[in-house]
Write a protein that holds these residues in place. Sequence first.
Motif, PDB file in Angstrom:
ATOM      1  N   ALA A  20      46.040  38.722  30.954  1.00 34.29           N
ATOM      2  CA  ALA A  20      47.109  39.675  30.681  1.00 34.29           C
ATOM      3  C   ALA A  20      47.674  39.498  29.279  1.00 34.29           C
ATOM      4  O   ALA A  20      47.944  40.477  28.599  1.00 34.29           O
ATOM      5  CB  ALA A  20      48.215  39.524  31.725  1.00 34.29           C
ATOM      6  N   ARG A 121      46.963  46.827  39.973  1.00 32.76           N
ATOM      7  CA  ARG A 121      45.889  46.659  38.997  1.00 32.76           C
ATOM      8  C   ARG A 121      46.298  47.358  37.704  1.00 32.76           C
ATOM      9  O   ARG A 121      46.677  48.532  37.725  1.00 32.76           O
ATOM     10  CB  ARG A 121      44.569  47.237  39.535  1.00 32.76           C
ATOM     11  CG  ARG A 121      43.368  47.044  38.613  1.00 32.76           C
ATOM     12  CD  ARG A 121      42.134  47.683  39.236  1.00 32.76           C
ATOM     13  NE  ARG A 121      40.975  47.592  38.387  1.00 32.76           N
ATOM     14  CZ  ARG A 121      40.090  46.595  38.399  1.00 32.76           C
ATOM     15  NH1 ARG A 121      40.274  45.601  39.246  1.00 32.76           N
ATOM     16  NH2 ARG A 121      39.042  46.576  37.606  1.00 32.76           N
ATOM     17  N   SER A 133      44.190  43.165  34.573  1.00 33.72           N
ATOM     18  CA  SER A 133      45.030  42.197  35.263  1.00 33.72           C
ATOM     19  C   SER A 133      45.357  42.761  36.636  1.00 33.72           C
ATOM     20  O   SER A 133      45.777  43.910  36.757  1.00 33.72           O
ATOM     21  CB  SER A 133      46.319  41.936  34.472  1.00 33.72           C
ATOM     22  OG  SER A 133      47.171  41.061  35.198  1.00 33.72           O
ATOM     23  N   ASN A 135      46.824  41.774  40.841  1.00 35.62           N
ATOM     24  CA  ASN A 135      47.497  40.813  41.697  1.00 35.62           C
ATOM     25  C   ASN A 135      47.664  41.417  43.084  1.00 35.62           C
ATOM     26  O   ASN A 135      47.632  42.638  43.255  1.00 35.62           O
ATOM     27  CB  ASN A 135      48.864  40.432  41.129  1.00 35.62           C
ATOM     28  CG  ASN A 135      49.797  41.624  41.017  1.00 35.62           C
ATOM     29  OD1 ASN A 135      50.462  42.006  41.979  1.00 35.62           O
ATOM     30  ND2 ASN A 135      49.841  42.249  39.842  1.00 35.62           N
ATOM     31  N   MET A 166      45.892  36.292  42.010  1.00 38.12           N
ATOM     32  CA  MET A 166      45.850  37.008  40.746  1.00 38.12           C
ATOM     33  C   MET A 166      44.445  36.922  40.165  1.00 38.12           C
ATOM     34  O   MET A 166      43.751  35.911  40.333  1.00 38.12           O
ATOM     35  CB  MET A 166      46.855  36.426  39.748  1.00 38.12           C
ATOM     36  CG  MET A 166      48.298  36.511  40.179  1.00 38.12           C
ATOM     37  SD  MET A 166      49.443  35.920  38.890  1.00 38.12           S
ATOM     38  CE  MET A 166      49.221  37.227  37.660  1.00 38.12           C
ATOM     39  N   THR A 167      44.018  37.978  39.519  1.00 37.01           N
ATOM     40  CA  THR A 167      42.742  38.001  38.827  1.00 37.01           C
ATOM     41  C   THR A 167      42.947  38.597  37.439  1.00 37.01           C
ATOM     42  O   THR A 167      43.749  39.519  37.265  1.00 37.01           O
ATOM     43  CB  THR A 167      41.691  38.834  39.591  1.00 37.01           C
ATOM     44  OG1 THR A 167      42.194  40.173  39.747  1.00 37.01           O
ATOM     45  CG2 THR A 167      41.409  38.254  40.957  1.00 37.01           C
ATOM     46  N   HIS A 168      42.243  38.040  36.465  1.00 38.81           N
ATOM     47  CA  HIS A 168      42.347  38.517  35.098  1.00 38.81           C
ATOM     48  C   HIS A 168      40.946  38.553  34.489  1.00 38.81           C
ATOM     49  O   HIS A 168      40.095  37.724  34.816  1.00 38.81           O
ATOM     50  CB  HIS A 168      43.235  37.612  34.244  1.00 38.81           C
ATOM     51  CG  HIS A 168      44.584  37.361  34.819  1.00 38.81           C
ATOM     52  ND1 HIS A 168      45.572  38.328  34.874  1.00 38.81           N
ATOM     53  CD2 HIS A 168      45.116  36.258  35.393  1.00 38.81           C
ATOM     54  CE1 HIS A 168      46.646  37.825  35.447  1.00 38.81           C
ATOM     55  NE2 HIS A 168      46.395  36.572  35.772  1.00 38.81           N
TER      56      HIS A 168
END
Length: 309
Positions: A20, A121, A133, A135, A166-168
């Motif tokens: 992010a 998203r 980013s 979550n 969370m994913t980034h």
Amino acid sequence: MGKHSRRKGGYLPKVAAGAAPVALLFAAPAAALATPAELTLPLDHRDAGTFRRDVSTSGEDGSSVIRETLTASRHDFLAKEVAGALLTHDLAESAVTRRNEWQTGTWAASQETESFARAGRHTVGWAGVRAVSANYQQLGQGASRNLSLSPLGGGAGHRIGAGEGMTHGIWPADGVDVLSQNAEQLDTGLQGSFAGDLRSAVSARRSSGQAVDIGRLGAIGATSEQHATGQLTGVLDLGQSHEAGGQLGPAWGLAKTSQSLGPAGPAGSIRGDLGVDHVVHAEGGTTSVRGTLDRSGSLSVLDQRLLGF
């Protein structure tokens, strides 16, 4: 372990989406160049919501079954192009309640569950570069009861759980990506019966993963996981594992370690695998279970095994 541990399709965890803060680096210049009109309208905005209730009943030979489900959901999508950069925001929320009841002449039971989930998203795309980013959060609880008249008995239970993750990710060029993911989950429950038995448990789990993929040149990645479970009776289960690996051209490497503590006692292991395709390959490992060690290893050169134990 062996050469099969070399990177193939899907070798590294595609643990979706990378940074992010990096997304803000791309968004900030675009916003600075934008005029006030560009920062307002027009916007691509879509908002939708649903509510549904389903009820079914059935009965036969003095028994009855009732099932009811309530579902509410909302989806909100927003997109805006600012100075050549495309920004999107996608939010989904849902709440679900389920109730089931069973009844006969001498026995009755019910079960109820409630859950709430939310996922967001956010995407920034600019000049072929894309950053994402995402979550999610989830919360749920459930209760169950049963009663028997012949013989007399019954019980009740309740549980609750919560999780988030969370994913980034960032894709600076075709075939190149930087990815990261983490997730946590906590669950607890209590179960009791008319006979006086009481059982409870608490469970916590955490996992994470990171990966860097540079296309045909290679990739590296690492994963980590920890968990803990405890019960009212004193039973304790703890564990963790870590893994890191990578491939660069014909060379590859992989290392993995794990430790646990449970009713059977402590245990742990560590393994490694290192090699260059068709040139040299070495692997080895050590496992410990309740203080007993077990070792193994091998060395191969030019596809010929020289050492093994």
